[in-house]
Motif scaffolding. Sequence first.
Motif, PDB file in Angstrom:
ATOM      1  N   LEU A  80     -12.654   3.537  18.220  1.00  0.00           N
ATOM      2  CA  LEU A  80     -13.604   3.698  19.322  1.00  0.00           C
ATOM      3  C   LEU A  80     -13.014   3.385  20.695  1.00  0.00           C
ATOM      4  O   LEU A  80     -13.146   4.202  21.618  1.00  0.00           O
ATOM      5  N   VAL A  83     -10.620   6.236  21.673  1.00  0.00           N
ATOM      6  CA  VAL A  83     -11.317   7.477  22.044  1.00  0.00           C
ATOM      7  C   VAL A  83     -11.980   7.326  23.397  1.00  0.00           C
ATOM      8  O   VAL A  83     -11.935   8.241  24.224  1.00  0.00           O
ATOM      9  N   MET A  84     -12.582   6.183  23.655  1.00  0.00           N
ATOM     10  CA  MET A  84     -13.258   5.980  24.932  1.00  0.00           C
ATOM     11  C   MET A  84     -12.264   5.935  26.090  1.00  0.00           C
ATOM     12  O   MET A  84     -12.539   6.446  27.162  1.00  0.00           O
ATOM     13  N   GLY A  87     -10.460   9.622  26.198  1.00  0.00           N
ATOM     14  CA  GLY A  87     -11.357  10.727  25.864  1.00  0.00           C
ATOM     15  C   GLY A  87     -11.225  11.937  26.759  1.00  0.00           C
ATOM     16  O   GLY A  87     -11.386  13.064  26.309  1.00  0.00           O
ATOM     17  N   ARG A  95     -12.564  14.717  20.174  1.00  0.00           N
ATOM     18  CA  ARG A  95     -13.319  13.534  20.601  1.00  0.00           C
ATOM     19  C   ARG A  95     -14.629  13.438  19.828  1.00  0.00           C
ATOM     20  O   ARG A  95     -15.009  12.363  19.359  1.00  0.00           O
ATOM     21  N   ALA A  96     -15.319  14.555  19.655  1.00  0.00           N
ATOM     22  CA  ALA A  96     -16.579  14.556  18.918  1.00  0.00           C
ATOM     23  C   ALA A  96     -16.360  14.173  17.448  1.00  0.00           C
ATOM     24  O   ALA A  96     -17.142  13.411  16.876  1.00  0.00           O
ATOM     25  N   LEU A  99     -15.616  10.379  17.313  1.00  0.00           N
ATOM     26  CA  LEU A  99     -16.828   9.607  17.548  1.00  0.00           C
ATOM     27  C   LEU A  99     -17.776   9.695  16.351  1.00  0.00           C
ATOM     28  O   LEU A  99     -18.403   8.702  15.961  1.00  0.00           O
ATOM     29  N   CYS A 102     -16.436   7.406  13.702  1.00  0.00           N
ATOM     30  CA  CYS A 102     -16.799   6.021  14.002  1.00  0.00           C
ATOM     31  C   CYS A 102     -18.249   5.742  13.614  1.00  0.00           C
ATOM     32  O   CYS A 102     -18.551   4.703  13.022  1.00  0.00           O
ATOM     33  N   LEU A 103     -19.122   6.664  13.918  1.00  0.00           N
ATOM     34  CA  LEU A 103     -20.534   6.508  13.578  1.00  0.00           C
ATOM     35  C   LEU A 103     -20.728   6.465  12.063  1.00  0.00           C
ATOM     36  O   LEU A 103     -21.453   5.614  11.542  1.00  0.00           O
TER      37      LEU A 103
END
Length: 124
Positions: A80, A83-84, A87, A95-96, A99, A102-103
Amino acid sequence: MLRAAFRLTALLLIPVGLYLYFIPPDVARLLGVSPLWLARVLGGLLLAWGTFQVAAAQRPDGAKVGGLAGGNLLMVATLLPAVMRSGEAMPALLRAVLLGLCLLLGALALSAILSYASGGARGR
């Protein structure tokens, strides 16, 4: 639900681990992975972690649930921020995907903890 968290984590890690372990040099250069052995070591670790999740799903206990949740949350804590921070430089699709990964890993860790805490592993 607890066993599903283990199996879904394994279903994610085993293919990624195999791909990274056998990553073609051209793809590694395209992704900017250098040296190549780093990607292969990571692939081996993810493959081993995924196969452990398959085995741990047979008889989940507190230590295995802690390992699943801890491992998943550590992967989220690693991915995370990267990526942040970078990004803007990476393609929107990548990136999607990262993310979303991660979710998913965070949700699997949380579901394993909640399932175990509510008695999901008792009596098995």
